[in-house]
Structure formats: C-alpha cells, structure tokens
Write a protein that holds these residues in place. Structure first.
Motif, PDB file in Angstrom:
ATOM      1  N   PHE A 137       0.888  -1.164   0.000  1.00 23.01           N
ATOM      2  CA  PHE A 137       0.000   0.000   0.000  1.00 23.01           C
ATOM      3  C   PHE A 137       0.924   1.210   0.000  1.00 23.01           C
ATOM      4  O   PHE A 137       1.939   1.211   0.722  1.00 23.01           O
ATOM      5  N   PHE A 138       0.588   2.227  -0.774  1.00 19.25           N
ATOM      6  CA  PHE A 138       1.547   3.329  -0.960  1.00 19.25           C
ATOM      7  C   PHE A 138       2.003   3.934   0.367  1.00 19.25           C
ATOM      8  O   PHE A 138       3.153   4.293   0.539  1.00 19.25           O
ATOM      9  N   VAL A 152      10.481  -2.302   1.990  1.00 17.77           N
ATOM     10  CA  VAL A 152      10.805  -3.381   1.041  1.00 17.77           C
ATOM     11  C   VAL A 152      10.960  -2.816  -0.366  1.00 17.77           C
ATOM     12  O   VAL A 152      11.848  -3.233  -1.111  1.00 17.77           O
ATOM     13  N   ARG A 153      10.127  -1.815  -0.728  1.00 18.68           N
ATOM     14  CA  ARG A 153      10.281  -1.201  -2.058  1.00 18.68           C
ATOM     15  C   ARG A 153      11.686  -0.603  -2.205  1.00 18.68           C
ATOM     16  O   ARG A 153      12.332  -0.753  -3.241  1.00 18.68           O
ATOM     17  N   ILE A 154      12.147   0.094  -1.148  1.00 22.12           N
ATOM     18  CA  ILE A 154      13.489   0.714  -1.222  1.00 22.12           C
ATOM     19  C   ILE A 154      14.552  -0.367  -1.435  1.00 22.12           C
ATOM     20  O   ILE A 154      15.419  -0.245  -2.305  1.00 22.12           O
ATOM     21  N   GLU A 207      19.339  15.433   7.466  1.00 22.75           N
ATOM     22  CA  GLU A 207      20.409  15.406   6.449  1.00 22.75           C
ATOM     23  C   GLU A 207      20.401  14.050   5.718  1.00 22.75           C
ATOM     24  O   GLU A 207      20.522  13.995   4.481  1.00 22.75           O
ATOM     25  N   ILE A 208      20.225  12.966   6.469  1.00 25.79           N
ATOM     26  CA  ILE A 208      20.200  11.624   5.856  1.00 25.79           C
ATOM     27  C   ILE A 208      18.980  11.513   4.935  1.00 25.79           C
ATOM     28  O   ILE A 208      19.074  11.010   3.811  1.00 25.79           O
ATOM     29  N   TYR A 209      17.858  12.016   5.411  1.00 24.08           N
ATOM     30  CA  TYR A 209      16.642  11.963   4.590  1.00 24.08           C
ATOM     31  C   TYR A 209      16.847  12.720   3.276  1.00 24.08           C
ATOM     32  O   TYR A 209      16.576  12.200   2.187  1.00 24.08           O
ATOM     33  N   GLN A 210      17.370  13.961   3.396  1.00 22.27           N
ATOM     34  CA  GLN A 210      17.564  14.788   2.188  1.00 22.27           C
ATOM     35  C   GLN A 210      18.511  14.080   1.219  1.00 22.27           C
ATOM     36  O   GLN A 210      18.284  14.062   0.004  1.00 22.27           O
ATOM     37  N   HIS A 211      19.557  13.476   1.755  1.00 23.27           N
ATOM     38  CA  HIS A 211      20.540  12.836   0.885  1.00 23.27           C
ATOM     39  C   HIS A 211      19.953  11.579   0.228  1.00 23.27           C
ATOM     40  O   HIS A 211      20.102  11.386  -0.982  1.00 23.27           O
ATOM     41  N   CYS A 212      19.287  10.731   1.018  1.00 23.73           N
ATOM     42  CA  CYS A 212      18.709   9.500   0.431  1.00 23.73           C
ATOM     43  C   CYS A 212      17.732   9.868  -0.684  1.00 23.73           C
ATOM     44  O   CYS A 212      17.657   9.170  -1.708  1.00 23.73           O
ATOM     45  N   PHE A 219      15.335   5.455  -3.784  1.00 22.87           N
ATOM     46  CA  PHE A 219      14.461   6.004  -2.736  1.00 22.87           C
ATOM     47  C   PHE A 219      13.315   6.796  -3.362  1.00 22.87           C
ATOM     48  O   PHE A 219      12.193   6.748  -2.867  1.00 22.87           O
ATOM     49  N   GLN A 220      13.628   7.522  -4.448  1.00 19.18           N
ATOM     50  CA  GLN A 220      12.560   8.315  -5.101  1.00 19.18           C
ATOM     51  C   GLN A 220      11.467   7.407  -5.642  1.00 19.18           C
ATOM     52  O   GLN A 220      10.277   7.650  -5.453  1.00 19.18           O
ATOM     53  N   LYS A 221      11.900   6.312  -6.329  1.00 22.86           N
ATOM     54  CA  LYS A 221      10.924   5.402  -6.934  1.00 22.86           C
ATOM     55  C   LYS A 221      10.050   4.709  -5.876  1.00 22.86           C
ATOM     56  O   LYS A 221       8.925   4.319  -6.155  1.00 22.86           O
ATOM     57  N   ALA A 222      10.609   4.546  -4.691  1.00 26.75           N
ATOM     58  CA  ALA A 222       9.878   3.836  -3.629  1.00 26.75           C
ATOM     59  C   ALA A 222       8.947   4.755  -2.831  1.00 26.75           C
ATOM     60  O   ALA A 222       8.122   4.273  -2.045  1.00 26.75           O
ATOM     61  N   ALA A 223       9.060   6.065  -3.052  1.00 28.64           N
ATOM     62  CA  ALA A 223       8.306   7.027  -2.222  1.00 28.64           C
ATOM     63  C   ALA A 223       6.795   6.834  -2.390  1.00 28.64           C
ATOM     64  O   ALA A 223       6.331   6.528  -3.506  1.00 28.64           O
TER      65      ALA A 223
END
Ligand SMILES: N[C@@H](CCC(=O)N[C@@H](CS)C(=O)NCC(=O)O)C(=O)O
Length: 213
Positions: free
Chosen positions: A6-7, A15-17, A190-195, A201-205
């Motif tokens: 589920f999105f 798991v998507r990431i 900072e970790i969030y912004q970098h990932c 990570f973008q595709k899994a969002a």
C-alpha cells in the motif's frame, strides 16, 4: 516477484526501497489499508496477520514480516550489500533498524490508532500527540546515536545506504504525515535529504506509487 503493498504503508515502503537498491524487478499488487482490503479473507490467506507487506517469490513461496523479507533479500541478492562486512558494524545497523521497527512503528500502526480512536475515544489532536510522542522518543535517541558515530557520512552508517536507511526513510515520511517537526533532528534530516537524491528512494516514495491517493 510480486510485492503486496500500500503506498502509505511504511513497512511496504522499506521493502520497495531495498528491492530498488538491489536493482530487482518486481510487480506490485495493491492492497488498500484505507479500504480495509487487508482484512479480506483472500489477503489473509496469504498473510495470516493481514498486514502489509507480503512478498511472493513464486506461487508456493510467500514471505511475510518486513525484517524477515529484508534479511532474505540481503542473503539471496548480496550485491549491493545493505549490511556492512564487519559483524560489529552489522549490529549497529540492525540496532537502528530495530529502534524504528520495534520501538516506533508498531505504536503508530493503523490498528493501534483505530483502537485509540474508536474504543478509547481519542480525538485527532490526541492521536497526533500520541504518534508524535513515540516518534520523538525514538528520533531523539537516534539523533544521539548518529552524532556519536564519527565514521558516518551522509547515511545512517558508513558511506553507502544500509538497512538502517531502508528503515529510517519510511519512518521520516510517516513523521511528516503526523506533522512532527524534523528540524530539531539535523542528522536525521540530512540523511533523509541525501537519500531522497537517489533514484531507488525516489521510486519507492509513497507519492510515486500507482495506488497513491
Ligand atoms: N512487523 C510487521 C508489521 C507490518 C505492519 O504493521 N504493516 C502495517 C502497514 S505499515 C499494516 O499492515 N497495518 C494494518 C493494520 O494495522 O490494520 C512488518 O514489519 O512486516
């Protein structure tokens, strides 16, 4: 492989990431938590707890519980590695994963919030306070762990994504949904912004899933 997802489910998001970081092809089968499709007998025949995610490897092999799925992926598809080589370092990465998976996420889960709302009479402000309380408890400890690690670069551990980041990013997204101020956690932020500069990570969002509402 087929991922039941589920999105907005942060355990599916983990798991998507990992699937994306490992460059694996998978189909997504959408189960809506909003429409309570996870309560239907058809889905519960796959996952007896009726939780997301489930990873179907083939028709006779189903994996449940995101920590077990992620460890299976790591063993089955070791490259790129999401755990460091050193066993002590592995324990550090798994500690961050457990802090999120055991000590934050379950307290903010849909069934827990529904119980607070429907059986104990909490209103939406109180529900958000409840969620924020446990996210702050976990994130303030995590921020200290990250500050103490002098080897750390832009990820939770070392210079490449690990399982720690796979668990953290969905929890940050969930914290944003509950309107938690993340500016007080500069390392986590900072970790969030970098990932989020990385395609996996973008595709899994959540917002990039076909079932996003
Ligand atoms: N420990 C499980 C937890 C799974 C879980 O709680 N998933 C949530 C979505 S993030 C769910 O299906 N919740 C349904 C509910 O609470 O009714 C795992 O990591 O797979």
């Amino acid at each position: 492989m087929k991922l039941y997802s589920f999105f907005r489910s942060s355990t599916s998001h983990r798991v998507r990431i990992a699937l994306n970081l490992k460059g694996l092809n998978y189909q997504t089968h959408f189960i809506s938590l909003a429409k309570n499709e996870h309560h239907q007998a058809e889905y519960q025949a796959l996952h007896p707890q009726g939780f997301l995610p489930t990873l179907e490897i083939d028709e006779s092999k189903l994996l449940i519980q995101s920590p077990a799925i992620l460890e299976w992926l790591e063993q089955q598809y070791p490259q790129p590695a999401l755990l460091p080589n050193d066993v002590l370092a592995q324990a550090k990465v798994r500690a961050i994963a457990a802090l999120i998976a055991c000590d934050i996420h379950p307290l903010n889960n849909k069934r827990v919030l529904e119980h607070l709302r429907l059986n104990l009479g909490l209103n939406e402000i109180q529900i958000n306070e409840w969620c924020a309380k446990w996210i702050h408890a976990g994130f303030s400890a995590l921020e200290k762990i990250l500050e103490q690690d002098s080897q750390r670069t832009k990820f939770c551990y070392g210079s490449a994504p690990t399982l720690a980041d796979v668990y953290l990013i969905p929890q940050v997204v969930s914290a944003q949904r509950f309107k938690v101020d993340l500016n007080i956690y500069p390392k986590i932020n900072e970790i969030y912004q970098h990932c989020m500069t990385l395609e996996a990570f973008q595709k899994a969002a959540p917002e990039n899933q076909a079932d996003a509402i």
